[in-house]
Design a protein around this motif. Structure first.
Motif, PDB file in Angstrom:
ATOM      1  N   PRO A 321       0.819  -1.221   0.000  1.00 42.42           N
ATOM      2  CA  PRO A 321       0.000   0.000   0.000  1.00 42.42           C
ATOM      3  C   PRO A 321       0.851   1.269   0.000  1.00 42.42           C
ATOM      4  N   GLY A 322       0.516   2.172  -0.906  1.00 38.29           N
ATOM      5  CA  GLY A 322       1.249   3.429  -1.003  1.00 38.29           C
ATOM      6  C   GLY A 322       2.426   3.388  -1.960  1.00 38.29           C
ATOM      7  N   ASN A 323       2.725   2.195  -2.514  1.00 37.43           N
ATOM      8  CA  ASN A 323       3.864   2.052  -3.431  1.00 37.43           C
ATOM      9  C   ASN A 323       3.426   1.741  -4.861  1.00 37.43           C
ATOM     10  N   GLU A 324       2.152   1.923  -5.123  1.00 39.60           N
ATOM     11  CA  GLU A 324       1.597   1.562  -6.425  1.00 39.60           C
ATOM     12  C   GLU A 324       2.193   2.376  -7.569  1.00 39.60           C
ATOM     13  N   LEU A 325       2.706   3.571  -7.268  1.00 41.45           N
ATOM     14  CA  LEU A 325       3.237   4.448  -8.315  1.00 41.45           C
ATOM     15  C   LEU A 325       4.768   4.521  -8.292  1.00 41.45           C
ATOM     16  N   ASN A 326       5.409   3.519  -7.706  1.00 42.74           N
ATOM     17  CA  ASN A 326       6.878   3.532  -7.621  1.00 42.74           C
ATOM     18  C   ASN A 326       7.545   3.459  -8.993  1.00 42.74           C
ATOM     19  N   SER A 368      19.397   0.622  -8.993  1.00 44.48           N
ATOM     20  CA  SER A 368      20.220  -0.590  -9.025  1.00 44.48           C
ATOM     21  C   SER A 368      20.061  -1.453  -7.780  1.00 44.48           C
ATOM     22  N   ALA A 369      19.451  -0.883  -6.735  1.00 43.35           N
ATOM     23  CA  ALA A 369      19.233  -1.638  -5.500  1.00 43.35           C
ATOM     24  C   ALA A 369      17.865  -1.275  -4.940  1.00 43.35           C
ATOM     25  N   GLY A 375      10.212   6.119  -7.974  1.00 45.32           N
ATOM     26  CA  GLY A 375       9.287   6.888  -7.152  1.00 45.32           C
ATOM     27  C   GLY A 375       9.143   6.348  -5.744  1.00 45.32           C
ATOM     28  N   ALA A 376      10.033   5.436  -5.347  1.00 51.39           N
ATOM     29  CA  ALA A 376       9.910   4.783  -4.048  1.00 51.39           C
ATOM     30  C   ALA A 376      10.285   5.707  -2.904  1.00 51.39           C
ATOM     31  N   ASN A 377       9.631   5.488  -1.785  1.00 52.31           N
ATOM     32  CA  ASN A 377       9.945   6.179  -0.541  1.00 52.31           C
ATOM     33  C   ASN A 377      10.586   5.154   0.392  1.00 52.31           C
ATOM     34  N   LYS A 378      11.901   5.287   0.622  1.00 50.97           N
ATOM     35  CA  LYS A 378      12.627   4.291   1.406  1.00 50.97           C
ATOM     36  C   LYS A 378      12.083   4.168   2.817  1.00 50.97           C
ATOM     37  N   LEU A 382      10.640   0.766   4.534  1.00 46.61           N
ATOM     38  CA  LEU A 382      11.230   0.254   5.771  1.00 46.61           C
ATOM     39  C   LEU A 382      10.155   0.048   6.833  1.00 46.61           C
ATOM     40  N   SER A 383       9.199   0.964   6.862  1.00 48.94           N
ATOM     41  CA  SER A 383       8.117   0.851   7.845  1.00 48.94           C
ATOM     42  C   SER A 383       7.223  -0.348   7.555  1.00 48.94           C
TER      43      SER A 383
END
Length: 396
Positions: A321-326, A368-369, A375-378, A382-383
């Motif tokens: 959830p919340g990563n659909e637009l990564n 690369s990692a 568009g990710a929020n690290k 992590l949470s």
């Protein structure tokens, strides 16, 4: 061909054109004018040349694919041709015939695994943890994987259980794909036909529009066959099939093994992560995504196994959830044109939230990692590290 080669070739062509043009005008050859034109061209190229000088990372990525990517692509293409020819000549027969009574659905919740015979799939909704009001995602993995030792299944089950609005089901077919590859490939069609029967039984309690088939590698071809046979049997199409780097060797449209085909579902989205080697390069779906382009090895991978597995890793990242637009992609003709901002049109998400109206080939940049989506929020990812895991125990 590099940008530098293109520019120098352009200079040569322009010089020849100037000579031809002056000759056509009565043979006059105004060397000062030609010299000035070439000087202007050279000045323009020199101003722009710094943008074409590769970075150390770019040099590494290019050399990596030259050494460990493209040679394997040539070998894979040769194997693919030989395999298709052998299958067409009917000289190969699978020595491991699927025993449909042993193929099972496995419902994966955060804490438990429930297995049910594929041919008695109506048992699955009798499970206390199966919710017929929720959607059903059915995952089929590839060669040599089993339902109880697959990172693919574990990672995707965790992601979907984090969402909490899906019954996540894996198909246990390991005895029939964990064998010689050509035998496994020959089994995909029959297993797909059996899976179609199981899907038909599921639709007795779950609306068809709530069923989503996902397949990685050989599994992509199995769910393609399942969608095809389900259509033959019922006259209906499953709403969506997602192909994660569909296997290349032995599968070619128009041959004995065609594999996943456009039309096997109402909507098919495909993610290519090892194009041309273990995975197909050619477009196979309604929309095909090429994260990182057409190179066999994406950023961060030094071998084809890593590259082949990236497709399900990318997809799993988008399920949380919340990563659909990564992973935002653009319809384009190449990764180079994407980098040069030559791809008009709006961006669209790859993965979980892909719009079903999309058509064509889409390209996008990747990291690369992990997290791999640009568009990710690290911090958010992590949470979510423990999201979808059992509070009592975790699976390895």
């Amino acid at each position: 061909m590099s940008h530098l080669q293109v520019n120098f070739n352009t200079i040569s062509l322009l010089f020849i054109s100037l000579v031809v043009a002056t000759h056509a005008q009565g043979g006059l050859f105004n060397l000062p004018d030609v010299g000035k034109s070439l000087k202007d061209i050279a000045t323009g190229v020199s101003k722009d040349i710094t943008s074409y000088i590769p970075t150390p990372q770019g040099i590494f990525e290019s050399s990596k694919n030259l050494v460990a990517g493209y040679p394997f692509e040539a070998v894979s293409s040769a194997i693919n041709t030989i395999c298709s020819s052998a299958l067409s000549s009917q000289t190969i027969r699978s020595r491991v015939t699927p025993d449909l009574r042993k193929i099972q659905f496995q419902l994966r919740t955060s804490c438990n695994k429930y297995s049910y015979p594929l041919l008695d799939a109506n048992q699955i909704w009798q499970s206390p943890e199966f919710d017929s009001t929720k959607k059903v995602v059915i995952l089929v993995t590839g060669w040599t994987t089993t339902v109880n030792n697959s990172d693919t299944i574990d990672v995707l089950a965790k992601a979907y259980n984090c969402r909490g609005d899906v019954n996540f089901v894996a198909v246990d077919i390991a005895n029939f794909v964990a064998t010689l590859y050509t035998w496994a490939a020959l089994n995909t069609d029959e297993i797909g036909a059996s899976l179609a029967k199981g899907i038909d039984l599921l639709t007795q309690v779950v609306p068809l529009e709530n069923i989503h088939l996902i397949g990685h590698s050989l599994g992509a071809h199995i769910v393609g066959a399942a969608g095809r046979y389900f259509n033959y049997k019922t006259g209906k199409l499953v709403p969506r099939i997602t192909g994660l780097d569909p296997a290349k060797p032995c599968f070619n449209e128009g041959h004995v093994l065609s594999g996943l085909l456009r039309g096997d579902a109402k909507f098919i989205d495909v993610i290519h992560s090892n194009p041309g080697v273990l995975g197909k390069r050619e477009p196979m779906g309604d929309v095909d995504f090429y994260p990182g382009g057409l190179d066999p090895l994406p950023k961060g991978c030094l071998d084809v196994v890593c590259a082949h597995g990236r497709s399900w890793v990318y997809y799993a990242e988008t399920v949380y959830p919340g990563n659909e637009l990564n992973f935002m992609a653009k319809r384009c003709t190449s990764q180079t044109n994407l980098a040069d901002n030559k791809c008009p049109g709006a961006e669209s998400p790859m993965g979980y939230a892909v719009p079903h109206a999309l058509r064509g080939n889409y390209f996008l940049e990747i990291n690369s990692a992990a997290p791999f989506g640009k568009g990710a929020n690290k911090e958010k990812l992590l949470s979510q590290a423990n999201c979808g895991l059992c509070v009592e125990k975790t699976y390895k």
